[in-house]
Scaffold this motif. Structure first.
Motif, PDB file in Angstrom:
ATOM      1  N   LEU A  86      -6.018  -4.396  -3.087  1.00 54.11           N
ATOM      2  CA  LEU A  86      -5.173  -4.508  -4.267  1.00 54.11           C
ATOM      3  C   LEU A  86      -5.470  -5.825  -4.953  1.00 54.11           C
ATOM      4  O   LEU A  86      -6.003  -6.750  -4.349  1.00 54.11           O
ATOM      5  N   MET A  87      -5.101  -5.908  -6.233  1.00 51.42           N
ATOM      6  CA  MET A  87      -5.352  -7.141  -6.988  1.00 51.42           C
ATOM      7  C   MET A  87      -4.126  -7.500  -7.805  1.00 51.42           C
ATOM      8  O   MET A  87      -3.387  -6.622  -8.273  1.00 51.42           O
ATOM      9  N   GLY A 146       0.812  -1.216   0.000  1.00 52.94           N
ATOM     10  CA  GLY A 146       0.000   0.000   0.000  1.00 52.94           C
ATOM     11  C   GLY A 146       0.842   1.262   0.000  1.00 52.94           C
ATOM     12  O   GLY A 146       0.521   2.240  -0.702  1.00 52.94           O
ATOM     13  N   GLU A 147       1.923   1.263   0.756  1.00 51.43           N
ATOM     14  CA  GLU A 147       2.823   2.417   0.769  1.00 51.43           C
ATOM     15  C   GLU A 147       3.496   2.582  -0.590  1.00 51.43           C
ATOM     16  O   GLU A 147       3.696   3.714  -1.061  1.00 51.43           O
ATOM     17  N   GLY A 173     -13.373  -1.234  -7.620  1.00 52.34           N
ATOM     18  CA  GLY A 173     -13.004  -0.628  -6.344  1.00 52.34           C
ATOM     19  C   GLY A 173     -11.603  -0.921  -5.866  1.00 52.34           C
ATOM     20  O   GLY A 173     -11.258  -0.585  -4.727  1.00 52.34           O
ATOM     21  N   TYR A 174     -10.786  -1.553  -6.696  1.00 58.30           N
ATOM     22  CA  TYR A 174      -9.396  -1.813  -6.310  1.00 58.30           C
ATOM     23  C   TYR A 174      -8.566  -0.534  -6.410  1.00 58.30           C
ATOM     24  O   TYR A 174      -8.816   0.318  -7.268  1.00 58.30           O
ATOM     25  N   GLY A 175      -7.552  -0.437  -5.554  1.00 58.36           N
ATOM     26  CA  GLY A 175      -6.694   0.736  -5.594  1.00 58.36           C
ATOM     27  C   GLY A 175      -5.574   0.614  -6.597  1.00 58.36           C
ATOM     28  O   GLY A 175      -5.041   1.632  -7.070  1.00 58.36           O
ATOM     29  N   ALA A 176      -5.181  -0.614  -6.957  1.00 58.64           N
ATOM     30  CA  ALA A 176      -4.123  -0.854  -7.936  1.00 58.64           C
ATOM     31  C   ALA A 176      -4.148  -2.335  -8.273  1.00 58.64           C
ATOM     32  O   ALA A 176      -4.739  -3.151  -7.549  1.00 58.64           O
ATOM     33  N   ASP A 210      -1.345  -1.295 -14.082  1.00 55.48           N
ATOM     34  CA  ASP A 210      -0.465  -2.043 -14.982  1.00 55.48           C
ATOM     35  C   ASP A 210       0.941  -2.125 -14.357  1.00 55.48           C
ATOM     36  O   ASP A 210       1.937  -1.926 -15.024  1.00 55.48           O
ATOM     37  N   LEU A 211       0.988  -2.416 -13.051  1.00 47.98           N
ATOM     38  CA  LEU A 211       2.253  -2.435 -12.333  1.00 47.98           C
ATOM     39  C   LEU A 211       3.029  -3.718 -12.624  1.00 47.98           C
ATOM     40  O   LEU A 211       2.453  -4.813 -12.656  1.00 47.98           O
TER      41      LEU A 211
END
Length: 546
Positions: free
Chosen positions: A472-473, A345-346, A495-498, A515-516
């Motif tokens: 996150l997903m 998350g950070e 509703g995912y943050g990333a 797209d990390l």
């Protein structure tokens, strides 16, 4: 971070266990297996010690020289120097002891079959005896427990009775290693078998690899056997006829195996196309190119956030999805040396902020939610003082289902997914739990209705069972063709943050949060290969050009 996290399989019972051993059992990985037994009431540790006065040491040394020959002297010096070097150069870790509610009593003696020890064991009144790393027990001792005594044997029965685990399998060229839990009788490892398991011996395995595999299987089946014995639900069967019983090997036999393994490993890697050029390039990258690049990135505040991905942390198998606990611990230490390790998350907030970084940051993620993450990775990371992020397919949590890619594995019975209790424990220790779809489906093959379920069902499950909010997903499979561009808005709107792909690469501030990239660090890689990956260098481009 809480120091205590116990996952029990049921309600506390009234079983009293006497544990026979020569080990400092409370500092081994066997101890949590015993203490997490749901029916456990109390434990008596009956430990055989070795006298360390000069006269006793001299007598043992003389016996070994007579048994092994003069070669024992330099061999013993080598082992001593190696042990000292290991203590001197071992990476410091932060120790944290688990606290147990069960009462523990201890008896130590140079001769556990002596009358005083026998009397103390009888007076304590054990229901069940358990032998782990014990000397050969006499009936006068192992028949005291009411239910009898079980022994954990790290070897395939009846083919490899005796000791030590792993050595004779390698010496004889066996293709399987076994582990079993059996009732003790007057023979050596000849009692009726309660539960057993086998795994492969791989071409490139050494003795320590095979021994670790047998021990891990032994811990897993012991956990199940103790749970069954506690409630009276066990069955056993006699061993097959025949078999062999082995003793401790001679030093000359140990040296022979070590030399043979070294030559075999040299031949194995020498047969790999491009192995030596790849090693030379890896050395060049690590010693010259990487320091120069990092110096420039520090000066310009252009360091990345690297997300390292793992699946299984276990000794049970060797493949591209599996890293052994010993190698994983070295990887954690190396990553920490060159990065600031932060929660996922950070990391997302750092990437979102577009703030320049003067030191690389790292995140450790784990896909699929294998139970080995809880049993093996969690303690290593806890000692190091860091946390990770585990992505789970929520429909498989608390079930006996196995992944499709594990169905042909000889150890697939051990490749299970964590339960909600274990995930809550991870969360309580600071880990983040994210979604890996509901059923580990390949998103590119789904219609809109099924895609909506695979994306939204994990949100409901994680909120209901863990109280999660900022989720996150990680895309299952996660390659370029597995997540079409038109599906990514569905993930964002859910509703995912990333979300994280499985495409290799580094993430710089300002990158697309849905797209990390991640770097697959867990796998059967050579040391130089995974060290290069830690620094974000992809040698596959070099390999393809060659």
């Amino acid at each position: 971070m809480p120091n205590r996290c116990i996952v029990r399989l049921g309600q506390t019972g009234e079983v009293r266990i006497v544990l026979f051993t020569t080990l400092d059992i409370e500092s081994t990985d066997w101890w949590p297996v015993v203490m997490n037994n749901p029916g456990l009431d109390a434990v008596l540790i009956c430990r055989k010690t070795t006298p360390n006065d000069w006269a006793s040491v001299a007598r043992r040394f003389g016996r070994n020289v007579r048994k092994h020959g003069l070669i024992f002297v330099p061999y013993r010096i080598y082992r001593l120097v190696r042990a000292i070097a290991g203590r001197l150069f071992r990476h410091p870790t932060v120790s944290s002891e688990e606290r147990w509610e069960t009462r523990v009593t201890r008896i130590e003696s140079n001769n556990i079959h002596f009358g005083d020890t026998l009397s103390k064991v009888r007076e304590w009144g054990p229901d069940l005896g358990l032998s782990i790393g014990a000397p050969i027990l006499k009936p006068s001792l192992f028949t005291i427990p009411v239910k009898g005594t079980i022994n954990v044997h790290c070897g395939k029965l009846p083919d490899f009775r005796g000791a030590p685990p792993g050595f004779w399998e390698i010496f004889k060229g066996a293709r399987q290693i076994g582990a079993s839990v059996h009732w003790m009788n007057e023979g050596l490892d000849t009692g009726d078998i309660i539960e057993e398991a086998v795994a492969h011996v791989y071409e490139n395995d050494g003795i320590s690899d095979v021994e670790s595999r047998a021990v891990e299987m032994g811990r897993s089946i012991l956990s199940r056997v103790l749970a069954g014995v506690s409630i009276g639900e066990t069955s056993s069967h006699p061993q097959a006829p025949g078999g062999c019983t082995f003793k401790q090997p001679l030093v000359s036999q140990r040296i022979k195996v070590q030399v043979r393994n070294a030559l075999r490993r040299y031949g194995y890697w020498n047969s790999k196309p491009g192995h030596w050029p790849k090693m030379l390039v890896s050395i060049l990258v690590l010693t010259v190119l990487r320091p120069l690049r990092d110096l420039w990135r520090t000066a310009t505040a252009r360091h990345p956030v690297r997300v390292f991905n793992f699946h299984r942390v276990t000794d049970l198998c060797r493949d591209g999805m599996t890293v052994s606990p010993a190698v994983f611990e070295r990887q954690v230490q190396y990553v920490m040396k060159h990065h600031r390790v932060i929660p996922a998350g950070e990391a997302v907030e750092l990437i979102k902020s577009s703030r320049g970084l003067r030191r690389a940051c790292a995140v450790l993620t784990f896909d699929d939610g294998y139970r080995s993450v809880f049993n093996q990775a969690r303690p290593i990371m806890k000692r190091a003082g860091i946390v990770g992020c585990c992505f789970v397919p929520t429909d498989m949590v608390d079930t006996d289902r196995r992944f499709q890619h594990d169905l042909d594995s000889s150890v697939q019975q051990f490749l299970d997914v964590m339960g909600w209790d274990e995930l809550r424990c991870l969360q309580a220790q600071g880990w983040e739990i994210g979604a890996h779809s509901a059923t580990h489906a390949r998103l590119s093959e789904l219609d809109e209705e099924r895609l909506a379920y695979e994306v939204t069902a994990p949100i409901e499950a994680l909120r209901e069972n863990l109280g999660s909010t900022d989720l996150l997903m990680a895309y299952p499979f996660g390659q370029a063709d597995d997540v079409p561009d038109n599906w990514r808005p569905v993930v964002r709107e859910a509703g995912y943050g990333a979300s994280f792909t499985d495409m290799p690469g580094e993430n710089f501030p300002g990158s697309d949060l849905f797209d990390l990239s991640r770097i697959e660090l867990g796998g059967d890689h050579e040391t130089l290969a995974w060290k290069v990956r830690v620094h974000g260098v992809d040698l596959s481009r070099f390999r393809s050009r060659v």
